[in-house]
Write a protein that holds these residues in place. Structure first.
Motif, PDB file in Angstrom:
ATOM      1  N   ARG A  56       0.815  -1.438   0.124  1.00  0.00           N
ATOM      2  CA  ARG A  56       0.033  -0.029   0.084  1.00  0.00           C
ATOM      3  C   ARG A  56       0.912   1.290   0.200  1.00  0.00           C
ATOM      4  NH1 ARG A  56      -5.566  -1.047   3.267  1.00  0.00           N
ATOM      5  NH2 ARG A  56      -5.710  -3.391   3.012  1.00  0.00           N
ATOM      6  N   SER A  57       1.931   1.051   0.218  1.00  0.00           N
ATOM      7  CA  SER A  57       3.067   2.124   0.509  1.00  0.00           C
ATOM      8  C   SER A  57       3.230   2.492  -0.942  1.00  0.00           C
ATOM      9  CB  SER A  57       4.232   1.947   1.052  1.00  0.00           C
ATOM     10  OG  SER A  57       4.964   0.809   0.718  1.00  0.00           O
ATOM     11  N   GLY A  58       3.101   1.879  -2.043  1.00  0.00           N
ATOM     12  CA  GLY A  58       3.670   1.926  -3.514  1.00  0.00           C
ATOM     13  C   GLY A  58       4.928   1.136  -3.765  1.00  0.00           C
ATOM     14  N   LYS A  59       5.407   0.689  -2.820  1.00  0.00           N
ATOM     15  CA  LYS A  59       6.906  -0.062  -3.086  1.00  0.00           C
ATOM     16  C   LYS A  59       6.318  -1.557  -2.934  1.00  0.00           C
ATOM     17  CE  LYS A  59       9.404   3.136  -0.364  1.00  0.00           C
ATOM     18  NZ  LYS A  59       8.187   4.240   0.019  1.00  0.00           N
ATOM     19  N   THR A  60       7.124  -2.347  -3.697  1.00  0.00           N
ATOM     20  CA  THR A  60       6.988  -3.643  -3.922  1.00  0.00           C
ATOM     21  C   THR A  60       7.634  -4.401  -2.663  1.00  0.00           C
ATOM     22  OG1 THR A  60       9.188  -4.312  -4.874  1.00  0.00           O
ATOM     23  CG2 THR A  60       7.586  -3.644  -6.422  1.00  0.00           C
ATOM     24  N   VAL A  61       7.132  -5.768  -2.370  1.00  0.00           N
ATOM     25  CA  VAL A  61       7.743  -6.248  -1.362  1.00  0.00           C
ATOM     26  C   VAL A  61       9.181  -6.528  -1.191  1.00  0.00           C
ATOM     27  CG1 VAL A  61       7.658  -8.673  -0.137  1.00  0.00           C
ATOM     28  CG2 VAL A  61       5.576  -7.496  -0.808  1.00  0.00           C
ATOM     29  N   ARG A  62       9.612  -6.815  -2.547  1.00  0.00           N
ATOM     30  CA  ARG A  62      11.244  -6.811  -2.775  1.00  0.00           C
ATOM     31  C   ARG A  62      11.785  -5.674  -2.362  1.00  0.00           C
ATOM     32  NH1 ARG A  62      13.362 -10.366  -6.074  1.00  0.00           N
ATOM     33  NH2 ARG A  62      11.721 -10.782  -7.218  1.00  0.00           N
ATOM     34  N   GLU A  63      11.467  -4.304  -2.845  1.00  0.00           N
ATOM     35  CA  GLU A  63      11.922  -3.157  -2.544  1.00  0.00           C
ATOM     36  C   GLU A  63      11.708  -2.912  -0.739  1.00  0.00           C
ATOM     37  OE1 GLU A  63      10.934  -0.569  -6.151  1.00  0.00           O
ATOM     38  OE2 GLU A  63       9.463  -0.545  -4.890  1.00  0.00           O
ATOM     39  N   GLY A  64      10.762  -3.321  -0.508  1.00  0.00           N
ATOM     40  CA  GLY A  64      10.402  -2.960   1.015  1.00  0.00           C
ATOM     41  C   GLY A  64      11.484  -3.811   1.900  1.00  0.00           C
ATOM     42  N   ILE A  65      11.563  -4.986   1.717  1.00  0.00           N
ATOM     43  CA  ILE A  65      12.572  -5.745   2.397  1.00  0.00           C
ATOM     44  C   ILE A  65      13.853  -5.175   2.536  1.00  0.00           C
ATOM     45  CG2 ILE A  65      13.749  -8.051   2.526  1.00  0.00           C
ATOM     46  CD1 ILE A  65      11.172  -9.478   1.330  1.00  0.00           C
ATOM     47  N   GLY A  66      14.410  -4.716   1.469  1.00  0.00           N
ATOM     48  CA  GLY A  66      15.700  -3.846   1.550  1.00  0.00           C
ATOM     49  C   GLY A  66      15.789  -2.865   2.342  1.00  0.00           C
ATOM     50  N   LEU A  67      14.765  -1.968   2.013  1.00  0.00           N
ATOM     51  CA  LEU A  67      14.286  -0.893   3.069  1.00  0.00           C
ATOM     52  C   LEU A  67      14.358  -0.776   4.327  1.00  0.00           C
ATOM     53  CD1 LEU A  67      13.820   2.430   2.362  1.00  0.00           C
ATOM     54  CD2 LEU A  67      11.435   1.768   2.442  1.00  0.00           C
ATOM     55  N   ILE A  68      13.719  -1.890   4.698  1.00  0.00           N
ATOM     56  CA  ILE A  68      13.582  -2.107   6.156  1.00  0.00           C
ATOM     57  C   ILE A  68      14.851  -3.032   6.983  1.00  0.00           C
ATOM     58  CG2 ILE A  68      11.216  -1.927   6.409  1.00  0.00           C
ATOM     59  CD1 ILE A  68      11.055  -4.923   6.235  1.00  0.00           C
ATOM     60  N   GLY A  69      15.863  -3.123   5.922  1.00  0.00           N
ATOM     61  CA  GLY A  69      17.093  -3.762   6.722  1.00  0.00           C
ATOM     62  C   GLY A  69      17.009  -5.391   6.309  1.00  0.00           C
ATOM     63  N   GLY A  70      16.215  -5.814   5.191  1.00  0.00           N
ATOM     64  CA  GLY A  70      16.499  -7.297   5.102  1.00  0.00           C
ATOM     65  C   GLY A  70      17.370  -7.584   3.901  1.00  0.00           C
ATOM     66  N   ASP A  71      17.359  -8.765   3.480  1.00  0.00           N
ATOM     67  CA  ASP A  71      18.041  -8.899   2.133  1.00  0.00           C
ATOM     68  C   ASP A  71      17.475 -10.099   1.307  1.00  0.00           C
ATOM     69  OD1 ASP A  71      19.960  -9.561   0.224  1.00  0.00           O
ATOM     70  OD2 ASP A  71      21.726  -9.567   1.660  1.00  0.00           O
ATOM     71  N   VAL A  72      17.095  -9.458   0.204  1.00  0.00           N
ATOM     72  CA  VAL A  72      16.331 -10.651  -0.398  1.00  0.00           C
ATOM     73  C   VAL A  72      17.055 -11.646  -0.858  1.00  0.00           C
ATOM     74  CG1 VAL A  72      14.885 -10.915  -2.658  1.00  0.00           C
ATOM     75  CG2 VAL A  72      14.504  -8.748  -1.198  1.00  0.00           C
ATOM     76  N   ALA A  73      18.431 -11.443  -1.348  1.00  0.00           N
ATOM     77  CA  ALA A  73      19.285 -12.615  -1.700  1.00  0.00           C
ATOM     78  C   ALA A  73      19.607 -13.396  -0.714  1.00  0.00           C
ATOM     79  CB  ALA A  73      20.614 -11.628  -2.221  1.00  0.00           C
ATOM     80  N   ARG A  74      19.349 -13.164   0.693  1.00  0.00           N
ATOM     81  CA  ARG A  74      19.604 -14.160   1.716  1.00  0.00           C
ATOM     82  C   ARG A  74      18.341 -14.757   2.438  1.00  0.00           C
ATOM     83  NH1 ARG A  74      21.748 -12.460   5.845  1.00  0.00           N
ATOM     84  NH2 ARG A  74      21.713 -10.325   5.621  1.00  0.00           N
ATOM     85  N   LEU A  75      17.216 -14.531   1.884  1.00  0.00           N
ATOM     86  CA  LEU A  75      15.761 -14.843   2.382  1.00  0.00           C
ATOM     87  C   LEU A  75      15.739 -16.404   3.119  1.00  0.00           C
ATOM     88  CD1 LEU A  75      13.075 -13.552   0.101  1.00  0.00           C
ATOM     89  CD2 LEU A  75      14.062 -12.737   2.370  1.00  0.00           C
ATOM     90  N   ARG A  76      16.670 -17.268   2.474  1.00  0.00           N
ATOM     91  CA  ARG A  76      16.654 -18.662   3.118  1.00  0.00           C
ATOM     92  C   ARG A  76      17.341 -18.683   4.452  1.00  0.00           C
ATOM     93  NH1 ARG A  76      15.912 -22.999  -0.128  1.00  0.00           N
ATOM     94  NH2 ARG A  76      15.713 -22.683  -2.099  1.00  0.00           N
ATOM     95  N   GLU A  77      18.222 -17.792   4.742  1.00  0.00           N
ATOM     96  CA  GLU A  77      18.675 -17.571   6.295  1.00  0.00           C
ATOM     97  C   GLU A  77      17.590 -17.470   7.199  1.00  0.00           C
ATOM     98  OE1 GLU A  77      21.917 -14.892   6.195  1.00  0.00           O
ATOM     99  OE2 GLU A  77      22.731 -15.450   4.588  1.00  0.00           O
ATOM    100  N   ALA A  78      16.341 -16.842   6.600  1.00  0.00           N
ATOM    101  CA  ALA A  78      15.421 -16.621   7.666  1.00  0.00           C
ATOM    102  C   ALA A  78      14.546 -17.554   8.131  1.00  0.00           C
ATOM    103  CB  ALA A  78      14.613 -15.230   7.261  1.00  0.00           C
ATOM    104  N   ARG A  79      14.593 -18.529   7.146  1.00  0.00           N
ATOM    105  CA  ARG A  79      13.773 -19.835   7.074  1.00  0.00           C
ATOM    106  C   ARG A  79      13.855 -20.745   8.537  1.00  0.00           C
ATOM    107  NH1 ARG A  79      12.459 -22.615   2.233  1.00  0.00           N
ATOM    108  NH2 ARG A  79      11.430 -23.907   3.553  1.00  0.00           N
ATOM    109  N   ARG A  80      12.717 -21.156   8.890  1.00  0.00           N
ATOM    110  CA  ARG A  80      12.530 -21.982   9.951  1.00  0.00           C
ATOM    111  C   ARG A  80      11.915 -23.138   9.345  1.00  0.00           C
ATOM    112  NH1 ARG A  80      13.036 -19.463  15.587  1.00  0.00           N
ATOM    113  NH2 ARG A  80      13.926 -17.326  15.005  1.00  0.00           N
TER     114      ARG A  80
END
Length: 445
Positions: A187-211
């Motif tokens: 709803r902010s107009g940003k894609t989820v991909r963009e948003g993850i980077g904006l809040i300090g995440g890293d789309v290239a390393r999403l597997r590291e967040a997996r449980r």
């Protein structure tokens, strides 16, 4: 969150009174301040003070606007990180953008107990949906440390990112987010991909967040009810027996745009007429069967949306929910059949696309018992009930036992600037969460 972004958005919290930092405590430094049988108590004034100050972030004339990846969301996350720090918790932002802090347990072989919620909001929403559970989890961890109570299990406090946009952070954690989901626009107009980077995440390393299954002992989430059952029954605590499955459709109805004055009524392919018939048919189909199932046509976009032109296309949404997966599947088929029938009668075509699909989640009986035992020990009235809204707990349930605690919403109102839960009810909920976590720690060992 990146350091530059944290500093940039800390302005929203910099002027707020600082909390006294939590004194350090070492396991074994002293006896427990309370016996195992005495209900523990959080500091309710502190918790509700956090919520009152948080109300300033994202507040507009229309309500709270902390939609995911917006400036207000970033400021809200900065505020939340400050609460972690002031409560003696060392927080990190994982690759998915979730905020997590871990308190070690006395038995390193045990998986962690998780508790938390979210802090993003809907457009023009309220200040209680999400923050109540997030801040209560921080308060519970702080209270346990202040009371020198170390659990056997590690304890993790998690604030999930973008819950309101489709439980994005928790979906990544359990492995349910697809590459296509990353390109959806928030709803902010940003894609989820963009948003993850904006809040300090890293789309290239999403597997590291997996449980995966076995990584989490259990998950608790405190939340406002988002309905009026507790208030109507005059109960203080809701013990959530399960979370309904949620299926969202985007339905595209295509007709033919033509002159409103020059086209005879029997020669029209009116997409708006077909949409109106379909809306009524959905309502009648849902109401035609006994049960708790619900369906809502919530958004309608008309093209060309002009006074003197027959609508050539309508795109609408359908929100379908129930605690039984079979019921959801059956009504999905029924709605598609209705589309075919109405399309044939109106000379239009219907195309259905599923945009969100969350399966029902049933709460773990042991955790339900822990919540009920805790509520009873605190002298709080309670009842079992389903959750008609989706939550991050629904995603965590794919890999771990979960349960939720509800506190009353005044008037049953949520997702609205009029959303409100009383301070006493919020404190009650946090106390139940605290004691349920302690009870579950013993029961799950």
């Amino acid at each position: 969150m990146h350091r530059r972004q944290f500093l940039q958005h800390s302005a929203a919290v910099a002027a707020l009174p600082a909390l006294a930092p939590l004194a350090a405590w070492t396991p074994g430094a002293g006896p427990l301040l309370q016996s195992a049988r005495t209900p523990r108590q959080v500091t309710g004034d502190r918790l509700n003070g956090w919520l009152a100050r948080f109300d300033r972030i994202g507040r507009t004339a229309g309500g709270i606007n902390r939609v995911a990846y917006s400036e207000a969301d970033l400021a809200g996350r900065a505020f939340t990180l400050e609460l972690y720090t002031q409560s003696g918790l060392t927080a990190r932002v994982d690759a998915a953008g979730n905020i997590i802090a871990r308190v070690p347990g006395t038995d390193p072989s045990l998986p962690p107990i998780l508790m938390g919620s979210h802090v993003d909001s809907v457009t023009d929403g309220g200040n209680f949906d999400g923050p109540v559970g997030s801040f209560a989890a921080i308060e519970v961890a702080r209270t346990l440390a202040e009371q020198r109570r170390r659990l056997a299990h590690p304890l993790e406090v998690v604030v999930w990112q973008n819950e309101e946009g489709g439980t994005i952070g928790s979906k990544i954690t359990v492995g349910l987010l697809t590459d296509a989901d990353l390109d959806k626009v928030a709803r902010s107009g940003k894609t989820v991909r963009e948003g993850i980077g904006l809040i300090g995440g890293d789309v290239a390393r999403l597997r590291e967040a997996r449980r995966t299954r076995g990584d989490i002992a259990c998950y608790f989430e405190l939340h406002i009810e988002q309905g009026g059952l507790l208030e109507k029954a005059n109960r203080q605590i809701g013990v959530v027996e399960g979370i309904v499955g949620l299926r969202w459709f985007e339905v595209t109805i295509t007709g033919f745009a033509n002159h409103a004055g020059a086209t005879p009524m029997d020669q029209r392919q009116d997409a708006m007429l077909a949409a109106a018939k379909f809306t009524v048919a959905v309502n009648e189909a849902i109401r035609g069967e006994p049960g708790r199932q619900v369906a809502t046509v919530g958004r309608v976009n008309v093209t060309p949306n002009t006074t003197n032109v027959i609508p050539g296309q309508v795109v609408l949404t359908v929100d379908l929910r129930d605690l039984d997966q079979g019921t959801i599947d059956r009504f999905t088929q029924r709605f598609e059949q209705l589309g075919r029938e109405i399309g044939a009668a109106t000379q239009t075509t219907f195309r259905f696309a599923q945009v969100v699909n969350s399966t029902p989640a049933i709460s773990d009986p042991r955790l339900l018992q822990a919540i009920e035992t805790s509520a009873s020990s605190l002298g709080l009235t309670h009842q079992r009930m389903p959750s008609g809204a989706g939550h991050d707990a629904q995603e965590v349930a794919h890999i771990a036992p979960m349960a939720m605690i509800f506190v009353p919403s005044v008037g049953g109102i949520s997702h609205s600037p009029k959303e409100f839960s009383r301070a006493a009810d919020i404190t009650n909920g946090a106390n139940v969460l605290l004691n349920a976590v302690v009870t579950a720690d013993a029961a799950l060992r």
